[in-house]
Design a protein around this motif. Sequence first.
Motif, short mmCIF file in Angstrom:
data_model
loop_
_atom_site.label_atom_id
_atom_site.label_comp_id
_atom_site.label_asym_id
_atom_site.label_seq_id
_atom_site.Cartn_x
_atom_site.Cartn_y
_atom_site.Cartn_z
N GLU A 1 0.82 -1.23 0.00
CA GLU A 1 0.00 0.00 0.00
C GLU A 1 0.84 1.27 0.00
N THR A 2 2.03 1.19 0.60
CA THR A 2 2.86 2.39 0.70
C THR A 2 4.14 2.29 -0.13
N GLY A 3 4.51 1.07 -0.52
CA GLY A 3 5.75 0.87 -1.26
C GLY A 3 6.98 0.74 -0.37
N PRO B 1 10.09 4.16 -1.51
CA PRO B 1 8.68 3.79 -1.37
C PRO B 1 7.84 4.28 -2.55
N GLU B 2 8.11 5.51 -2.99
CA GLU B 2 7.29 6.03 -4.10
C GLU B 2 7.52 5.23 -5.38
N TRP C 1 5.76 1.90 -5.06
CA TRP C 1 4.32 2.13 -5.11
C TRP C 1 3.86 2.41 -6.54
N ARG C 2 4.64 3.25 -7.26
CA ARG C 2 4.27 3.56 -8.64
C ARG C 2 4.39 2.33 -9.54
N PHE D 1 5.61 8.16 8.73
CA PHE D 1 6.21 7.45 7.60
C PHE D 1 7.44 8.22 7.18
N ARG E 1 11.84 7.82 5.72
CA ARG E 1 12.80 6.95 5.05
C ARG E 1 13.77 6.35 6.04
N LEU F 1 7.76 11.94 5.96
CA LEU F 1 7.21 12.24 4.63
C LEU F 1 5.77 12.67 4.83
N PHE G 1 12.28 13.76 -1.47
CA PHE G 1 11.86 12.50 -0.83
C PHE G 1 10.63 11.88 -1.50
N ALA G 2 9.72 12.73 -1.94
CA ALA G 2 8.47 12.21 -2.50
C ALA G 2 7.72 13.33 -3.20
N TYR H 1 2.16 11.43 -4.55
CA TYR H 1 2.38 10.23 -3.73
C TYR H 1 1.94 10.48 -2.30
N LEU I 1 -0.52 8.36 -0.09
CA LEU I 1 0.04 7.75 1.12
C LEU I 1 -0.78 8.14 2.34
N VAL J 1 -3.71 5.89 3.19
CA VAL J 1 -3.34 4.61 3.81
C VAL J 1 -3.00 4.83 5.28
N LEU J 2 -2.20 5.88 5.54
CA LEU J 2 -1.73 6.09 6.91
C LEU J 2 -2.87 6.53 7.82
N ARG K 1 -4.81 3.46 8.75
CA ARG K 1 -4.10 2.64 9.75
C ARG K 1 -4.10 3.32 11.11
#
Lengths: 413, 275
Positions: free
Chosen positions: A274-276, A398-399, A402-403, B184, B186, B193, B251-252, B256, B260, B263-264, B267
């Motif tokens: 789900e998050t990669g 992660p991205e 995920w992609r 979340f 790295r 992130l 980073f992102a 994304y 993300l 999802v978070l 959870r």
Amino acid sequence: VIERAVDDLARHLDKDPAEIRRMNFVPKFTEDRPSLMGLNVDSGDYLPAFERALEMAEYDQYRKEQTSRRGNGDVRQIGIGLSSYIEMCGLAPSNILGALRYAAGGWDAAQVRCQPSGKVTLYIGTSPHGQGHDTTWAQIAADELGVTPDDIEVLHGDTATTPLGMDTYGSRSIAIGGAALHYALQKIKDKARTLAAHELEVSEDDLTFENGAFRVQGAPDKVRTIPELAVTAWTAHDLPDGFEPDLTATATWDPKNFTWPYGTHVCVVEVDTETGHTDLLRYVAVDDCGVVINPMIVDGQIHGGVAFGIAEALYEEVIYDEHGNLATSTLTQYLVPSAAEMPSFELDRTETPSPTNPLGVKGIGEAGTIAAPPAVINAVVDAVSHLGVTEVGKPATPERVWRAIKDAQGGGA
Amino acid sequence: MIPAPFEYQRVDSVDEAIQALSGEPDAKILAGGHSLLPLMRVRLSRPSKLVDISRIQDLKYIREDGDHVAIGAGTRHHDVANSEALKELCPIVPFSAEQIGDPQVRHVGTIGGSVAHADPASDMPSVLVALDAEMVVRGPGGVRNVPAVDFFKGLFEPDLSHDEVLTEIRVPKTQGRGWSYVKFHRRAQDWALVGVAALAQNGSGPAIGLTNMADRPIRASGVEEALSGGSDPGAAAERAAEGTSPPSDAFASAGYRQELVKVLVRRAIEEAQSR
């Protein structure tokens, strides 16, 4: 690339990635064997390292776990990555470097000086910057001369005092510089034997040499040690005819071939679909770098190399923005992982001596960095291959993961 | 890597600090320095003067105060993370404090410094916004209390005038209320992130705070509304990206982050509801 391609081939042929590697290994050989690259490989017995790595990593169990999680459609999927490598180390025969138009040769040098104080000083041409030559070179000399490593000083890095060598790179130091030291030590021993025979008034053939002491066969109380001989060679009051004063020797060594260490690394990951995000569950490395002189230093080299390789696979990346500015100019953005991001490395070894040099050593400096990136990326792709993913770029952020999943499922992102 | 020249004054009380700040519109308060000094080093921040409040003992405390817990602004992250009182009375705060930086950072950085810096990527601000915490601010004109959601006005922009000092952070007791902070990131020591602070419905309505999803810590009001209306976590979390404007950086990407966060948030809600 090869290890990624092998995994791809396995998927296309619907074979287990372990099985396809097993089928293709070259059988054991202990002497130079021609390879497709046009160079001879010195020695190798690839399958045992491979099987040991799979056993340690509990490969079959993780495959079962993977099947079960795939069946359940779990969010967190297991991936297992294999990477079997062989490296051309021990750079290099000077004539080959010449043919490749290198400016320099590939030999190296060492000088041994047995001081009248009883200490031994090694002046070496390799140039360690964290590889532990002070320890390993001292061990080699201690073994040969029967002195303790504490009595040995290793000097390097300053050509005002050390012989010219070719430095430390290409996993060459032990295979070339270590061998040069070995030959310098043989010269010392030959010289010492001559002097001991002279002082004990016997022929050289009547002497045994063990733990740094020459003894007369049948009269073991007649003895001369290396430190004693270092004193008499230095005072030079009573030397054999033609004997050069001082117990010192220099040797250079130019190898006839490269050395070819190898091994298999296994990485087990859990990917959050789900998050990669990728979690490293296990990292097993079984390396064969020939004869091992200091196991802890070899382990340390592997730890560092694997950490670098994991960093390449998952973290480190140079990014420029659309204006051409470096967006990763500090260690806040350029992600060097720390111990917190690393799994516990599980290491083992097989030991296939190299016939190229008298120590049987091959070199270990780059093994981890070579094996880890494909092992990790193979594991990440393996974790999500059932979702249609065949490739994830490095680093597998992660991205990116995920992609890759989104793209494979046709959803775009 | 060398800061621009600045004056330095160490003070022993809040009154002295206010005095030292008066007439110095470009002065900055120095506490742990873990947000300010890195900016000064690259000269993104060039204060004329640093007023060092790190030795004001009166700003280091954690104590119960009615239905709140009062945390002195000078309290180190490490002390917040290890406070038995907070673990019992408002556990999301010590848990989140433990997620900040690394042990060295947590032993020097302060909760007040982190809050007054108003970095939307910091963990504590979004937790305080979710908690409806109150900031106690003292200036020459006296004391005022500011709700967290108003305190964070924008990127690095707290509701503080140049001669005011953040002295206390007041968090409500949340015993019996499920909570979660999902960060979340790295590497272990990195900023989030995306981060999600969640407090389950129990007396108060559900509360969701988001880290690094706008120029300030924000509430996911769409999610809160859906939860109050009886949606399950998954359905409610689908609204997590509403009203967000996250950054795109090394980073992102923003896109994304907006996926993300769904999802978070789901959870975080599930975890909050289960404890």
